[in-house]
Design an enzyme around this catalytic site. Structure first.
Site, short mmCIF file in Angstrom:
data_model
loop_
_atom_site.label_atom_id
_atom_site.label_comp_id
_atom_site.label_asym_id
_atom_site.label_seq_id
_atom_site.Cartn_x
_atom_site.Cartn_y
_atom_site.Cartn_z
N CYS A 1 55.41 19.64 50.91
CA CYS A 1 56.58 19.01 51.54
C CYS A 1 57.62 20.06 51.91
CB CYS A 1 57.18 17.97 50.61
SG CYS A 1 58.63 17.16 51.31
N CYS B 1 61.22 19.05 51.35
CA CYS B 1 61.64 19.09 49.94
C CYS B 1 61.88 20.53 49.49
CB CYS B 1 60.56 18.52 49.02
SG CYS B 1 59.78 17.02 49.60
N ASP B 2 60.99 21.43 49.84
CA ASP B 2 60.98 22.75 49.20
C ASP B 2 61.30 23.92 50.13
OD1 ASP B 2 60.25 21.59 46.78
OD2 ASP B 2 58.13 21.59 47.31
#
Ligand code: NDP
Length: 310
Positions: A134, A137-138
């Site tokens: 992701c 997300c990261d």
């Protein structure tokens, strides 16, 4: 046989938000955690884009807090996973991996989607230490660093473009000699000076003593032309598709070709009255915790209205 008013399958942001709303409405919901307690989010480390946490929050802490919040309002959390379902009877009937069978009047399916991985042992080894599925997300943790994205579809192109806005350099590792993504996404990638597309390339492993420091890759054009080399990278992002966890319900509910449960417009209502789908299992597009949480709230409100009519 045990009977419950409302069962919620899944313990990610959608499941727990549904439980918080349903609990506050006095429905005493039962949440079955499923295969991955806390959901997909727990495969990442820090969550920086969930509103209300200006300094970020550890993904496991966030899910633990959601769980406690749900329990505070009378929700019971059980560790099992649904292994059978009959949505063609009233009450609805579910079977679990601990051998139990439970009926319910209303059901919220919040079973999520699982990101696909290549199946390399190193993906497990470096999970949360340089391996991610992701970018949203990261990606932030890779500012000014070098990353690789695997895949040639729209998701891979989107993730590569997103990461190019943060990282110094992005390799897009594509197994075929062409991209499968839509034309506009392809152009975005191919014209971005920070993105280098490695066609006909596969990853065989990852290396690094302190998290990911590189990937062992192989360029292969037929048998005669094969070249193995090491690609130094700080982050390895998978974007080879997701699989919605909807198999159990497919005999009763309409899904799209990939298996995402189709709902009634913006609402989480499915084909079966009293059955709702929330979060990633019904969302091929956004796949974000905050979006899943919102759909969980909607599902609980719908379930409450439905149960009041019985
Ligand atoms: P896709 O199935 O479209 O693409 C998956 C990609 O991963 C393909 O390039 C495939 O390669 C590659 N792949 C699969 N398995 C492996 C493997 N083992 N090793 C290496 N590569 C692999 O999935 P997406 O998630 O990209 O998209 C899913 C759907 O969502 C699509 O319909 C897409 O259009 C849509 N979508 C739309 C977006 C938008 O409109 N903004 C954004 C994101 C997704 P190969 O081509 O060789 O099979």
């Amino acid at each position: 046989m045990e009977h419950q008013k409302l069962i919620i399958l899944g313990s990610g942001p959608a499941g727990y938000t549904a439980a918080i709303y349903a609990g506050r409405a006095g429905l005493t919901p039962v949440v079955y955690e499923g295969l991955q307690p806390g959901g997909q989010l727990t495969t990442t480390t820090e969550v920086e884009n969930f509103p209300g946490f200006p300094d970020g929050i550890d993904a496991n802490d966030l899910m633990e807090q959601m769980r406690r919040q749900a329990e505070r309002f009378g929700c019971e959390v059980r560790p099992s996973m649904a292994v059978s379902a009959d949505l063609g009877v009233r009450p609805l009937r579910l079977g679990f991996d601990d051998g139990s069978e439970v009926t319910c009047d209303a059901l919220i399916i919040a079973t999520g989607a699982s990101a696909k991985y290549l199946g390399l042992a190193d993906e497990e080894k470096y999970r949360g230490q340089g391996v991610s599925a992701c970018a949203t997300c990261d990606g932030f943790f890779y500012r000014k660093k070098t990353v690789a994205v695997v895949g040639g579809g729209d998701t891979a192109c989107e993730e590569a473009s997103y990461l190019a806005g943060l990282a110094a350099k992005v390799y897009l590792i594509v197994r075929k000699p062409f991209l499968r993504a839509t034309k506009v996404m392809q152009e975005r990638v191919l014209t971005n000076p920070k993105i280098e597309v490695l066609f006909e390339t596969n990853t065989e492993g990852l290396y690094g003593t302190n998290g990911v420091e590189g990937a062992h890759v192989v360029y292969r054009r037929g048998e005669a032309d094969e070249r193995r080399y090491d690609l130094p990278i700080d982050g390895f992002f998978l974007a080879i598709g997701h699989k919605p966890n909807s198999d159990l319900f497919r005999p009763w509910l309409t899904t799209d070709a990939t298996g995402y449960i189709m709902t009634d417009g913006d609402s989480p209502r499915t084909d079966v009255a009293g059955v709702y789908a929330a979060g990633d299992v019904a969302d091929p597009h956004y796949r974000q915790a905050v979006v899943a949480a919102a759909s969980g709230a909607k599902a609980a409100m719908e379930a409450e209205r439905y149960l009041a009519t019985l």
